[in-house]
Motif scaffolding. Structure first.
Motif, PDB file in Angstrom:
ATOM      1  N   UNK A 156      13.218  -0.196   3.801  1.00  0.00           N
ATOM      2  CA  UNK A 156      13.574   0.986   3.337  1.00  0.00           C
ATOM      3  C   UNK A 156      12.954   1.444   2.072  1.00  0.00           C
ATOM      4  N   UNK A 157      11.809   0.647   1.893  1.00  0.00           N
ATOM      5  CA  UNK A 157      10.934   0.974   0.593  1.00  0.00           C
ATOM      6  C   UNK A 157      10.571   2.237   1.088  1.00  0.00           C
ATOM      7  N   UNK A 158      10.119   2.980  -0.020  1.00  0.00           N
ATOM      8  CA  UNK A 158       9.277   4.274  -0.053  1.00  0.00           C
ATOM      9  C   UNK A 158       7.889   3.973   0.652  1.00  0.00           C
ATOM     10  N   UNK A 159       7.138   5.024   1.091  1.00  0.00           N
ATOM     11  CA  UNK A 159       5.853   4.721   1.927  1.00  0.00           C
ATOM     12  C   UNK A 159       4.924   4.371   0.669  1.00  0.00           C
ATOM     13  N   UNK A 164       2.314  -2.432  -1.311  1.00  0.00           N
ATOM     14  CA  UNK A 164       2.334  -3.514  -2.627  1.00  0.00           C
ATOM     15  C   UNK A 164       3.590  -4.637  -2.000  1.00  0.00           C
ATOM     16  N   UNK A 165       4.525  -4.290  -1.107  1.00  0.00           N
ATOM     17  CA  UNK A 165       5.314  -5.130  -0.557  1.00  0.00           C
ATOM     18  C   UNK A 165       4.498  -6.209   0.353  1.00  0.00           C
ATOM     19  N   UNK A 170       2.238 -11.578   1.744  1.00  0.00           N
ATOM     20  CA  UNK A 170       1.379 -12.061   2.500  1.00  0.00           C
ATOM     21  C   UNK A 170       0.206 -12.627   1.779  1.00  0.00           C
ATOM     22  N   UNK A 171       0.011 -12.019   0.519  1.00  0.00           N
ATOM     23  CA  UNK A 171      -1.031 -12.753  -0.219  1.00  0.00           C
ATOM     24  C   UNK A 171      -0.479 -13.807  -0.954  1.00  0.00           C
ATOM     25  N   UNK A 245      10.876 -13.044  -3.419  1.00  0.00           N
ATOM     26  CA  UNK A 245      10.277 -11.776  -2.937  1.00  0.00           C
ATOM     27  C   UNK A 245      11.209 -11.050  -2.315  1.00  0.00           C
ATOM     28  N   UNK A 246      12.041 -11.353  -1.415  1.00  0.00           N
ATOM     29  CA  UNK A 246      12.981 -10.438  -0.933  1.00  0.00           C
ATOM     30  C   UNK A 246      14.015  -9.844  -1.808  1.00  0.00           C
TER      31      UNK A 246
END
Length: 263
Positions: A156-159, A164-165, A170-171, A245-246
């Motif tokens: 649901x995050x904006x594009x 960044x997410x 993953x970093x 993170x979540x």
């Protein structure tokens, strides 16, 4: 086959996947062994990298393992870097990718991807330096990347915040898995289990007066997080870090929704 002189003179290629020609292999040619093809060479490369590490890998060592001449290998790949890039993509094929259309919660799918990537880095410690060396645009790497994007899109995050997410997850996993993989490798080289190595290091550390305060602080943290073995402590750390993170993603989604509502 590309001659050694030609390989030395031409500029570096950005990726084996952009070489603009079909993979060599299949039938034998020019007296090459009939059992040899690019897939076979890549498979043995992965096995050697797992067993001996990146620093010891060479085309001569690979040829010896295949029981062919080094020049025979160059019928199928132009350079050592090309072969390393093929090996890197091959191990990404080990990952099980969740179906983003399955209806499963994005949190569970993101965890599955994170756990899978971590496991890949631990099983193959040579992967971490290569991830930062190549473009990673082979078919398996691209499939993983696409699935990550699809799952993060479902948060649901904006594009504009999705990239960044992806980096946040993953970093972090890259760093976690790289350190874990190197520790496992170090313990194996020392002929010790992870627990033996850890306890020996901590006992040595605690015996130095100048480190007493730091040791007490570290010991308190380890006791608080729980776990009797290195692997148990590491699993707890990974789970907590993932939850953080979540929680950050959820907070960002809620914040964006509030802004859209004019709150």
């Amino acid at each position: 086959m590309v001659r050694a002189a030609d390989r030395a003179e031409r500029p570096a290629r950005t990726s084996v996947w952009l070489e603009g020609k079909a993979p060599r292999g299949g039938s034998a040619r020019g007296g090459q062994p009939s059992s040899l093809d690019r897939d076979r060479i890549t498979e043995v490369t992965v096995r050697l990298l797992d067993a001996e590490g990146l620093a010891k890998f060479s085309m001569r060592r690979l040829a010896a393992e295949l029981n062919v001449t080094a020049m025979s290998v160059y019928w199928y790949v132009d350079t050592k870097d090309d072969l390393l890039e093929l090996a890197l993509d091959a191990v990404f094929g080990e990952l099980e990718l969740p179906d983003p259309e399955s209806g499963e919660d994005w949190r569970d799918q993101l965890r599955a991807l994170a756990v899978g990537y971590r496991g890949l880095l631990v099983r193959h410690p040579w992967v971490s330096p290569l991830v930062g060396t190549f473009l990673n645009i082979g078919p398996h790497s691209m499939a993983f990347s696409l699935r990550v994007q699809e799952v993060v899109r479902n948060t649901g995050l904006s594009l504009r915040r999705q990239s960044g997410a992806i980096s946040a997850v993953f970093q972090w996993v890259y760093g976690f898995g790289t350190i874990e993989g190197h520790f496992v490798q170090r313990c194996a080289s020392a002929g010790m289990t992870q627990d033996e190595y850890f306890h020996q290091a901590m006992n040595t550390f605690s015996g130095h007066p100048q480190f007493a305060e730091n040791y007490e602080s570290a010991a308190g943290l380890m006791e608080a997080r729980g776990g009797d073995t290195v692997e148990e402590m590491r699993e707890r750390d990974f789970s907590v870090a993932f939850e953080l993170v979540v929680a950050g993603i959820e907070t960002m989604v809620a914040r964006e929704a509030l802004r859209e509502a004019g709150g």
